[in-house]
Scaffold this motif. Structure first.
Motif, PDB file in Angstrom:
ATOM      1  N   GLU A 130       0.806  -1.239   0.000  1.00 49.49           N
ATOM      2  CA  GLU A 130       0.000   0.000   0.000  1.00 49.49           C
ATOM      3  C   GLU A 130       0.832   1.278   0.000  1.00 49.49           C
ATOM      4  O   GLU A 130       0.299   2.364   0.232  1.00 49.49           O
ATOM      5  N   GLN A 131       2.158   1.172  -0.239  1.00 53.37           N
ATOM      6  CA  GLN A 131       2.979   2.398  -0.222  1.00 53.37           C
ATOM      7  C   GLN A 131       2.628   3.324  -1.388  1.00 53.37           C
ATOM      8  O   GLN A 131       2.715   4.546  -1.265  1.00 53.37           O
ATOM      9  N   ASP A 133      -0.426   3.557  -2.714  1.00 56.38           N
ATOM     10  CA  ASP A 133      -1.675   4.208  -2.301  1.00 56.38           C
ATOM     11  C   ASP A 133      -1.384   5.334  -1.311  1.00 56.38           C
ATOM     12  O   ASP A 133      -2.020   6.392  -1.346  1.00 56.38           O
ATOM     13  N   ALA A 134      -0.407   5.092  -0.421  1.00 55.62           N
ATOM     14  CA  ALA A 134      -0.057   6.123   0.566  1.00 55.62           C
ATOM     15  C   ALA A 134       0.439   7.388  -0.135  1.00 55.62           C
ATOM     16  O   ALA A 134       0.076   8.504   0.250  1.00 55.62           O
ATOM     17  N   LEU A 135       1.238   7.210  -1.190  1.00 53.60           N
ATOM     18  CA  LEU A 135       1.714   8.382  -1.953  1.00 53.60           C
ATOM     19  C   LEU A 135       0.519   9.161  -2.509  1.00 53.60           C
ATOM     20  O   LEU A 135       0.450  10.385  -2.395  1.00 53.60           O
ATOM     21  N   SER A 136      -0.419   8.412  -3.116  1.00 54.89           N
ATOM     22  CA  SER A 136      -1.599   9.067  -3.703  1.00 54.89           C
ATOM     23  C   SER A 136      -2.362   9.858  -2.654  1.00 54.89           C
ATOM     24  O   SER A 136      -2.779  10.988  -2.908  1.00 54.89           O
ATOM     25  N   THR A 137      -2.552   9.251  -1.467  1.00 55.70           N
ATOM     26  CA  THR A 137      -3.354   9.955  -0.460  1.00 55.70           C
ATOM     27  C   THR A 137      -2.611  11.145   0.119  1.00 55.70           C
ATOM     28  O   THR A 137      -3.211  11.983   0.774  1.00 55.70           O
ATOM     29  N   MET A 138      -1.284  11.208  -0.111  1.00 57.10           N
ATOM     30  CA  MET A 138      -0.550  12.406   0.320  1.00 57.10           C
ATOM     31  C   MET A 138      -0.490  13.438  -0.810  1.00 57.10           C
ATOM     32  O   MET A 138       0.384  14.312  -0.813  1.00 57.10           O
TER      33      MET A 138
ATOM     34  N   LEU B  78      -7.685  16.540  -0.866  1.00 54.34           N
ATOM     35  CA  LEU B  78      -6.999  15.386  -0.277  1.00 54.34           C
ATOM     36  C   LEU B  78      -6.003  15.790   0.808  1.00 54.34           C
ATOM     37  O   LEU B  78      -5.711  15.011   1.718  1.00 54.34           O
ATOM     38  N   PHE B  85      -2.999   3.228   6.905  1.00 45.97           N
ATOM     39  CA  PHE B  85      -3.322   2.025   6.146  1.00 45.97           C
ATOM     40  C   PHE B  85      -3.230   0.775   7.008  1.00 45.97           C
ATOM     41  O   PHE B  85      -2.543   0.755   8.028  1.00 45.97           O
ATOM     42  N   ALA B  89       1.823   0.957   5.634  1.00 41.32           N
ATOM     43  CA  ALA B  89       2.309   1.559   4.384  1.00 41.32           C
ATOM     44  C   ALA B  89       3.433   2.562   4.598  1.00 41.32           C
ATOM     45  O   ALA B  89       3.519   3.573   3.914  1.00 41.32           O
ATOM     46  N   PHE B  91       7.129   3.964   4.108  1.00 40.70           N
ATOM     47  CA  PHE B  91       8.089   3.794   3.005  1.00 40.70           C
ATOM     48  C   PHE B  91       9.315   3.082   3.566  1.00 40.70           C
ATOM     49  O   PHE B  91      10.034   3.639   4.401  1.00 40.70           O
TER      50      PHE B  91
END
Lengths: 260, 250
Positions: A130-131, A133-138, B78, B85, B89, B91
């Motif tokens: 999900e990393q 997805d995490a980028l997208s949500t940031m 957003l 998550f 999630a 990095f």
């Protein structure tokens, strides 16, 4: 079970559709990543990090492959040329083959094995954990953050690695020809310079740039859309190497036919 | 921030996952979404944060329908969201400090020293100290969740989304995370959306609970409404029984 002749066509059709979808996806990823090159923010640090990974860290493996390719090529051609007393052609033929064909293709294949698979595995892991997805949500565009630096760095570094491959390959063949086969060194150099055009070199480098784009886009695409956990990541890495290698060889044929 | 979900539908092939969801997430409150595995909780959340586009329906955030927004317009909204998550999630190529600093570096023009101060402050809120230089692989599951929460609150979001925050944690750590969710909600005044399977935790942290079943909301109400309901589906779920109208999909 009843035999249905149409099933064969259905199977071929289904496989063809999957192939076309994959190719379309890869091409659209390439266009997106290049388009985002011109949109701020510009993350120079990421580009340099990728250039180091793709270029600097691949140089040893490229040097090694280049040296032995040049040497073995000199050895093999010497058998044939000796029959006609044309040993002086060893230098030019090795240099021409390296610059036009072997340099870009072998560099491309070596880097595919090292870099393409690593990109697919890294992005694939980021996808399944999900990393991405995490980028997208940031509010960070993952294509711009992850794929654009890899594609650009690969397009820049592959020609540089090819220059290294060509150079070290010619040196390898020089040592083989001059010290082991007893050919005059000055003659080797002057004949090589006389026979090899600049165009041979730069078309080879253009090929390398195209191969660089193929390696990075395919590796990133396979990883970015990886599914189903660890198995998916492994599959992405394998697919990246297989698709890139085959694409490099196919692209090489068309580029050679078009450019020379 | 108030979020209104209206008639949300989403299918993957023939599989209808969301079949007309109507739900209101109240401003400044914690809404917990419960339901069986695969009932569409995560899919619903992914629609709220724009990772998926609905087949039809609306998601209205503070009066703005976000489903039809362009990417650039949506990124503005957003920035008010923080997401923890299921897998944290984090990095894995960055240290804990770099992970928490990441959204600050990307979206604020703060100096490195100021960013570092905020990183320490956010890590302190989640009860962590001196872990900035560690890598995610060196942390336990509970610590990862806490770092994930510190990163989610780095930009002081107005909405916090937790995707199964206590799954895979021991009961004590689960309760610690529940307390953190409650404290964060109380101190920052954020709107929280929590996806959970943990019944005890749900009753502890929720102002409102919504239960999804077969792509629809079967019950929306306060924890007391859930305790007193006679709905057989909800009762079976809350009482952890395999027998009843809820079936495990084969």
């Amino acid at each position: 079970m009843k035999f249905r002749p149409m099933a064969i066509f259905e199977y071929i059709g289904a496989r063809f559709t999957v192939l076309m979808e994959e190719l379309g996806g890869i091409f659209s990823t390439f266009l997106q990543s290049i388009g985002l090159l011109f949109v701020p923010p510009f993350r120079l640090k990421l580009f340099f990090k990728q250039m180091e990974f793709i270029g600097v860290e691949s140089s040893f493996i490229v040097l090694l492959t280049g040296a032995f390719t040049g040497m073995v090529f000199a050895l093999q051609t010497s058998y044939a040329f000796r029959l006609f007393g044309a040993e002086n052609l060893i230098g030019p033929s090795v240099a021409l083959s390296l610059a036009r064909e072997l340099g870009p293709v072998l560099t491309g294949l070596m880097v595919t094995g090292r870099v393409g698979s690593a990109m697919a595995a890294e992005l694939g892991t980021m996808r399944v954990t999900e990393q991405i997805d995490a980028l997208s949500t940031m509010s960070i565009n993952p294509v711009q953050y992850l794929i654009t630096p890899r594609v650009l760095s690969s397009i820049i570094m592959l020609p540089m690695l090819t220059v290294l491959f060509d150079f070290i390959g010619i040196i390898g063949s020089y040592f083989m020809a001059v010290f082991l086969l007893g050919i005059n060194g000055n003659r080797f150099i002057s004949d090589t310079i006389y026979m090899v055009d600049l165009k041979d070199v730069y078309v080879g480098l253009l090929k390398a740039a195209v191969f660089g784009a193929i390696i990075a886009v395919v590796g990133c695409y396979e990883g970015y859309f990886a599914q189903k956990g660890a198995e998916g990541v492994g599959k992405a890495a394998t697919q990246a190497v297989v698709i890139s290698s085959v694409s490099i060889l196919i692209a090489d044929y068309f580029l050679t036919a078009l450019l020379f | 921030m108030r979020i209104d979900i209206k008639g949300l539908r989403k299918s993957f092939g023939n599989n209808v996952v969301l079949d007309g969801i109507d739900l209101t997430i109240e401003d400044g409150k914690t809404t917990v979404i419960v339901g069986q595995t695969g009932c569409g909780k995560s899919v619903l959340i992914k629609h709220i944060i724009g990772l998926l586009k609905p087949d039809s329906g609306q998601i209205v955030v503070n009066g703005v329908d976000i489903t039809g927004l362009k990417h650039s317009e949506f990124t503005g909204i957003l920035k008010n969201f923080g997401v923890l998550f299921q897998s944290s999630a984090l990095f894995d190529s960055m240290t804990v400090g770099e992970n928490v600093a990441f959204p600050l570096q990307e979206h604020t023009g703060l100096s490195p020293a100021k960013v570092m101060d905020i990183v320490k402050e956010k890590l302190a809120i989640v009860g962590l100290k001196g872990v900035e230089r560690l890598y995610p692989s060196e942390l336990s599951g509970g610590m990862k969740k806490r770092v994930g929460l510190a990163r989610a609150i780095a930009l002081d979001p107005k909405v916090l989304i937790f995707d199964e925050p206590t799954t895979g944690l021991d009961p004590v750590m689960s309760d610690t995370i529940d307390n953190l969710i409650m404290n964060t909600q109380k101190h920052l005044g954020v709107t929280s959306i929590v996806i959970s399977h943990d019944i005890a935790g749900t009753f502890k942290i929720a102002h409102w609970i919504a239960m999804l079943y077969k792509g629809k909301v079967v019950l929306y109400g306060s924890p007391d409404d859930f305790r007193n309901t006679k709905d057989p589906i909800v009762r079976q779920f809350l009482e952890r029984r395999a027998e009843g109208p809820l079936q495990v999909e084969a």
